[in-house]
Design a protein around this motif. Structure first.
Motif, PDB file in Angstrom:
ATOM      1  N   ARG A  77       8.890  42.849  29.578  1.00  0.00           N
ATOM      2  CA  ARG A  77       8.011  43.709  30.329  1.00  0.00           C
ATOM      3  C   ARG A  77       6.769  42.907  31.161  1.00  0.00           C
ATOM      4  O   ARG A  77       6.219  43.292  32.288  1.00  0.00           O
ATOM      5  CB  ARG A  77       7.412  44.762  29.431  1.00  0.00           C
TER       6      ARG A  77
ATOM      7  N   THR B   2      16.100  56.596  36.012  1.00  0.00           N
ATOM      8  CA  THR B   2      15.391  56.017  34.954  1.00  0.00           C
ATOM      9  C   THR B   2      16.075  55.930  33.544  1.00  0.00           C
ATOM     10  O   THR B   2      15.212  55.513  32.546  1.00  0.00           O
ATOM     11  CB  THR B   2      13.805  56.680  34.851  1.00  0.00           C
TER      12      THR B   2
ATOM     13  N   SER C  65      18.505  50.763  32.842  1.00  0.00           N
ATOM     14  CA  SER C  65      17.590  49.560  32.721  1.00  0.00           C
ATOM     15  C   SER C  65      17.479  48.903  33.826  1.00  0.00           C
ATOM     16  O   SER C  65      16.522  48.907  34.884  1.00  0.00           O
ATOM     17  CB  SER C  65      17.839  49.086  31.360  1.00  0.00           C
TER      18      SER C  65
ATOM     19  N   THR D 205      14.988  51.384  35.580  1.00  0.00           N
ATOM     20  CA  THR D 205      13.598  51.464  35.267  1.00  0.00           C
ATOM     21  C   THR D 205      12.812  49.933  35.361  1.00  0.00           C
ATOM     22  O   THR D 205      11.731  50.005  35.667  1.00  0.00           O
ATOM     23  CB  THR D 205      13.280  52.169  33.712  1.00  0.00           C
ATOM     24  N   TRP D 206      13.808  48.745  35.166  1.00  0.00           N
ATOM     25  CA  TRP D 206      12.974  47.743  35.188  1.00  0.00           C
ATOM     26  C   TRP D 206      12.429  47.346  37.075  1.00  0.00           C
ATOM     27  O   TRP D 206      11.423  46.892  36.715  1.00  0.00           O
ATOM     28  CB  TRP D 206      13.951  46.560  34.943  1.00  0.00           C
TER      29      TRP D 206
ATOM     30  N   ASP E 145      13.098  49.684  25.993  1.00  0.00           N
ATOM     31  CA  ASP E 145      12.903  49.153  27.399  1.00  0.00           C
ATOM     32  C   ASP E 145      13.059  49.883  28.693  1.00  0.00           C
ATOM     33  O   ASP E 145      12.645  49.267  29.724  1.00  0.00           O
ATOM     34  CB  ASP E 145      14.034  47.835  27.226  1.00  0.00           C
ATOM     35  N   HIS E 146      13.655  51.048  28.573  1.00  0.00           N
ATOM     36  CA  HIS E 146      13.752  51.835  29.853  1.00  0.00           C
ATOM     37  C   HIS E 146      13.442  53.274  29.652  1.00  0.00           C
ATOM     38  O   HIS E 146      13.601  54.194  30.711  1.00  0.00           O
ATOM     39  CB  HIS E 146      14.864  51.529  30.470  1.00  0.00           C
TER      40      HIS E 146
END
Length: 437
Positions: A115, A182, A185, A257-258, A306-307
């Motif tokens: 992140r 979203t 990832s 999302t990343w 993570d997402h």
């Protein structure tokens, strides 16, 4: 399900819309769990979504017992949910010293590093967590990832239903059509687009796609442009059949999302556009000012696994609780509830209309349901068409879930009258009716 009986991408996306966050979606707390949370039990507070109280309770445990692995790891997890990175690193590093091979701690710390774009630091964490593909992928990326060029980009929706599509350029090539979600990832491409862009995998693995094995490939993209915003040195994935063909052709790829957590993004459903900004203090102030003028109060934003995005909302007049936030994706529903939650809240369920769909690439059955109200801040939908899936487990801890309770999730059709801005620096969500300014 596709006509030929195979699970195509649209089926899988619809399944994701039905059960996205399924591992993290649980009903209202039972009496015993509620009592424990009210009494200050740290793990019960965490499961109930009382993250700040849980954090304080874990700190109290650590004051009495600095060798408590669960308390150190969970205290770091609380910080990570809100992107408080120094805090998360402090406690996750403490937990790692207590148990260097603990997979859950390593996975959380690896996520904490990626992140922050500290990809090389994440590599030993992913190795210890048993995520060899991640370790090889992030270890192969040189220099600063997700380099942002430009200040603001606006891209129109080319379509909204059954899923939104926007145009983007890959490695300077002609515009391609991308969906976004979203519940995913990383940025992903079709095999055809990856070949056109000259991509070579740094690691590949065979996975079960539901209809059979496919190959997932991971590499590095030089350039990804959305309007006047360009990202360079971007981790990217793509999939292919054994013969090298595309797994699906509904779009040229998916934005996950990343990408969005590197930007200050407004999902302007009402205005049919994405607004992407460089995340500076100035743009954040403008977002807050615009939200205040529109009467939109900041809602909390949590990022798990993570997402997976979460905030606070309510169903059928319940008290506000942690809910999933799924922007993009495909489907006709406004929101989703798991069966026990719908039953406890007295939501009308149409058991005569079973819906065959997919969850994590496996077939499952959901049912239409009609809560009197679903609410996220001041955004409301009444008597809306939703799904409930009685087969979802009520709580799935790591490694497949977040370990905290939510009543359900908000999906594609809920957002259509609104614009939604995600601020991953302040960890706030703003939702306002109408087009974004």
């Amino acid at each position: 399900m596709a006509d030929d009986g195979k699970w195509d991408r649209r089926s899988l996306l619809r399944g994701a819309a039905v059960v996205a966050g399924a591992a993290a979606t649980t009903p209202l707390l039972g009496r015993a769990a509620t009592a424990r949370a009210a009494g200050g039990d740290a793990d019960a507070l965490f499961r109930a979504g009382e993250f700040e109280r849980a954090g304080r309770a874990y700190e109290e445990i650590l004051r009495k017992d600095p060798t408590n692995l669960n308390a150190a790891r969970q205290r770091g997890h609380v910080g990570l949910l809100s992107n408080r990175f120094p805090e998360a690193e402090k406690y996750l590093t403490m937990a790692l010293k207590l148990a260097p091979e603990d997979k859950e701690t390593n996975a959380l710390l690896g996520d904490c590093y990626i992140r922050q774009d500290k990809l090389s630091l994440s590599v030993p964490c992913w190795q210890a967590a048993g995520e060899d593909s991640y370790a090889k992928w992030f270890g192969a990326i040189r220099g600063e990832p997700y380099q942002i060029h430009g200040d603001t980009g606006r891209v129109q929706f080319e379509q909204t239903d059954p899923f939104p599509l926007v145009k983007a350029s890959v490695n300077g090539g002609p515009p391609k059509l991308f969906t976004f979600y979203t519940g995913a990832s990383n940025l992903s491409l079709t095999s055809t687009v990856a070949k056109e862009a000259g991509l070579k995998p740094v690691v590949s693995q065979e996975v079960d796609f539901g209809s059979g094995p496919v190959w997932s490939h991971y590499g590095v993209l030089d350039s990804f442009r959305l309007g006047d915003i360009e990202l360079r040195n971007v981790p990217v994935g793509w999939s292919s059949t054994k013969s090298g063909e595309d797994v699906d052709d509904d779009s040229d790829g998916m934005i996950g999302t990343w990408i969005f957590y590197h930007l200050l993004t407004t999902f302007d459903y009402a205005g049919r556009q994405l607004i992407l900004r460089r995340p500076t203090s100035g743009t954040a102030r403008k977002v807050r000012a615009d939200a205040a003028r529109a009467g939109a109060k900041p809602l909390p934003l949590w990022l798990a696994r993570d997402h997976y995005l979460h905030s606070t909302g309510s169903f059928a007049g319940s008290d506000p609780r942690v809910v999933g936030v799924n922007l993009g994706g495909v489907g006709e529903i406004v929101a989703g509830l798991i069966g026990e939650t719908a039953e406890r809240l007295g939501v009308r369920i149409d058991h005569e209309r079973p819906i065959g769909t997919a969850a994590q690439s496996h077939p499952t059955t959901a049912y239409p349901c009609y809560p009197k109200e679903v609410r996220l801040g001041d955004a409301v939908a009444k008597e809306a068409y939703c799904y409930t899936n009685p087969n979802q487990r009520v709580n799935v801890p790591w490694p497949y879930g977040t370990g905290f309770d939510t009543m359900g999730w908000f999906a594609h059709c809920f957002w259509k009258p609104y614009n939604v801005t995600l601020d991953f620096t302040g960890m706030n969500l703003y939702i306002a009716r109408g087009k974004a300014t």
